[in-house]
Scaffold this active site. Structure first.
Site, PDB file in Angstrom:
ATOM      1  N   GLU A  76       5.744   9.745   3.234  1.00  0.00           N
ATOM      2  CA  GLU A  76       5.450   8.473   2.769  1.00  0.00           C
ATOM      3  C   GLU A  76       4.711   8.409   1.598  1.00  0.00           C
ATOM      4  O   GLU A  76       3.347   9.217   1.429  1.00  0.00           O
ATOM      5  CB  GLU A  76       4.600   7.611   3.946  1.00  0.00           C
TER       6      GLU A  76
ATOM      7  N   ASP B  99       0.769  -1.067   0.040  1.00  0.00           N
ATOM      8  CA  ASP B  99       0.225   0.116  -0.119  1.00  0.00           C
ATOM      9  C   ASP B  99       0.844   1.276   0.028  1.00  0.00           C
ATOM     10  O   ASP B  99       0.284   2.405  -0.457  1.00  0.00           O
ATOM     11  CB  ASP B  99      -1.005   0.068   1.353  1.00  0.00           C
TER      12      ASP B  99
ATOM     13  N   TYR C 127      -6.040   0.646   8.539  1.00  0.00           N
ATOM     14  CA  TYR C 127      -6.948   1.067   7.503  1.00  0.00           C
ATOM     15  C   TYR C 127      -8.312   0.501   8.406  1.00  0.00           C
ATOM     16  O   TYR C 127      -9.003  -0.273   7.857  1.00  0.00           O
ATOM     17  CB  TYR C 127      -6.704   0.429   6.376  1.00  0.00           C
TER      18      TYR C 127
ATOM     19  N   ASP D 214       5.783   0.373   3.368  1.00  0.00           N
ATOM     20  CA  ASP D 214       5.847  -1.084   4.294  1.00  0.00           C
ATOM     21  C   ASP D 214       5.545  -1.990   3.215  1.00  0.00           C
ATOM     22  O   ASP D 214       5.262  -1.865   2.147  1.00  0.00           O
ATOM     23  CB  ASP D 214       4.943  -1.176   5.378  1.00  0.00           C
TER      24      ASP D 214
END
Ligand SMILES: *[C@@H]1O[C@H](CO)[C@@H](O)[C@H](O)[C@H]1NC(C)=O
Length: 499
Positions: free
Chosen positions: A479, A87, A239, A90
């Site tokens: 990120e 995603d 999430y 990571d």
């Protein structure tokens, strides 16, 4: 009502006035004096998805410093769950944002594929298929959806290349006793949207996607609930479904309606409009909250004169547009002093790209219907909406107070220390020996630029004062995520064809 609704007077910084003046002044005051190479940015925005690939990489893989990874995903559950996308920075495959990413990539191709020149349409379609091939595996068994691979605590405890991963690759699932209408509804939306992408390109694959979308939607609707109830320990706080699953049911039905043109989906939407809270949070759109997207998507039907029973969605979409215009209504979206849409909660660029995508998509629907949005005593034309969207894209590409592009590899200045394991650790080519979990920490802490340039990655972006630390530990700013880029692909396609 809206979770992130803004309250006066915080909504009216000087920036709003500045932006309004800028808008009224029109094109000649645009900050992008030299103009941007939108096509170059488009190519890069799509290339980024190759850097996020999990599984066995194909021979035409262009991001060569990435290698095969996670080749046993699903094995612990006796299923094949290899492939798909990490995603963000990571190495977890979170199904909820992956499905949303696939839906938005598909929408980008459906509305703006004709604007993707120079081979980029093919690349964008391949990016969709890398998502749907995985979603087909995740939904291969009736009544079950695999919604995540990778234990987040184990993963986040290490700074490790995906190619070296030895963290727990737990496969998480929902079923009739552990429902997840949110992630299943979004997965149905992704499969339905992608079925439109492949309708003429690969009819057999398109039918497979659509049949699966129908089944997954039935499952989502029949077994209602939020996946974070049963999977809280695995999906929260990453999430977690904060906003509820109702929006994903409407969203799934809206895409199924678009893909099948079957009456039953429209009737479902009309019947469930109130109970599924269609009018909620009009100016939110992201992996958790689909409301503004539902309203814009369904408005097209109304504006084409095909569905007057969906009129309320167009009224909501108009209200959404008004909420983005500085100084017009009281449900304002905030802007930074430099003119960037800003919402609290981190990874702000996700809001920038997804809301801008809706502005652009809606402006096209309005143009075709010869319609403008009325906001109080002001009227917002399709051209105005496009200027607003372009201003956000230009900010991302470098027209901002720091004169930095927030897309890695675009322009002379861009983020050097993005919060991304694969990008920040030496590549397997450069360093074939394994780098263990904690051995990666020194690369994380290092002040040096990342060795692997993840071209096209758009990071979380500056804070509300347009400041950007370019530092790995500041993950909310540094990120990249797949759902920041997915709507940007559509925006860049349009502006590359209409510079
Ligand atoms: C944004 O970051 C800058 C630099 O770190 C800092 O000085 C400023 O206070 C931050 N602004 C907000 C609103 O957090």
């Amino acid at each position: 009502m809206a979770r992130n609704s803004c309250h006066l007077p915080a909504c009216f910084p000087a920036a709003a006035l500045f932006l309004l003046l800028l808008l009224l002044a029109g094109d000649h005051l645009r900050l992008s004096a030299a103009g941007h190479d939108y096509h170059d940015a488009l190519r890069k925005s799509i290339l980024f998805f190759e850097g996020q690939r999990s599984g066995r990489l194909p021979t035409d893989q262009r991001v060569r410093w990435r290698k095969n990874s996670a080749l046993h995903d699903g094995a612990s559950a006796g299923v094949d769950l290899t492939g798909g996308y990490y995603d963000a920075g990571d190495n977890i495959k979170f199904g909820f944002p992956m499905a949303f990413t696939t839906t938005l990539l598909s929408w980008s191709v459906i509305d703006f594929g004709r604007n993707m020149g120079g081979g980029e349409l093919g690349n964008a379609v391949r990016a969709v298929k890398w998502g749907t091939d995985y979603l087909l595996k995740a939904t291969a068994h009736d009544g079950v959806v695999y919604v995540q691979v990778g234990d987040p605590l184990s993963d986040h405890n290490c700074w490790e290349r995906p190619e070296d991963m030895d963290t727990l690759r737990t496969a998480y699932r929902i079923d009739a006793n552990h429902p997840g209408s949110d992630v299943a509804g979004e997965t149905a939306a992704a499969l339905a949207a992608a079925s439109i992408v492949f309708r003429s390109r690969n009819p057999a694959y398109s039918r497979l996607l659509l049949d699966r979308a129908i089944k997954v939607f039935e499952f989502a609707d029949r077994h209602r609930g939020a996946y974070s109830s049963s999977l809280n320990y695995a999906v929260c706080p990453f999430y977690c479904d904060v906003n509820g699953y109702q929006d994903e049911l409407l969203w799934g039905a809206a895409w199924l309606h678009k893909a099948t043109r079957r009456r039953e989906y429209r009737e479902y939407i009309v019947r469930n409009e109130v109970v599924l809270r269609a009018g909620d949070s009009i100016n939110e759109f992201g992996w958790d909250n689909k409301h503004a997207g539902i309203n814009v998507l369904l408005s097209k039907e109304v504006l084409m004169g095909r569905a007057n029973d969906l009129k309320q969605f167009q009224i909501n979409a108009d209200a959404f547009i008004c909420s983005l215009l500085p100084g017009i209504s009281h449900t304002q979206v905030q802007y930074s002093p430099g003119g960037l849409i800003f919402k609290a909660g981190g990874s702000n660029m996700q809001h920038v790209t997804s809301l801008s995508f809706l502005l652009l998509a809606y402006s096209n629907y309005l143009s075709h219907a010869n319609h403008a949005v009325t906001c109080g005593d002001t009227s917002a034309s399709p051209a105005l909406l496009k200027r607003l969207a372009r201003r956000q894209v230009d900010y991302i590409l470098g027209d901002n107070p720091l004169r930095i592009s927030y897309m890695v590899g675009y322009g002379p200045h861009y983020p050097q220390r993005i919060h991304h394991r694969a990008s920040s650790l030496p590549s397997v080519d450069a360093h074939p020996a394994r780098i263990a979990c904690k051995a990666g920490s020194r690369y994380y802490m290092s002040p040096n630029p990342n060795p692997n340039i993840l071209v096209g990655a758009v990071v979380g972006g500056p804070n509300s004062s347009d400041a950007f630390p370019d530092s790995r530990p500041y993950f909310q700013e540094s990120e990249p995520t797949t759902y920041i880029n997915a709507p940007l692909v559509g925006l860049l396609a349009y502006f590359s064809a209409h510079p």
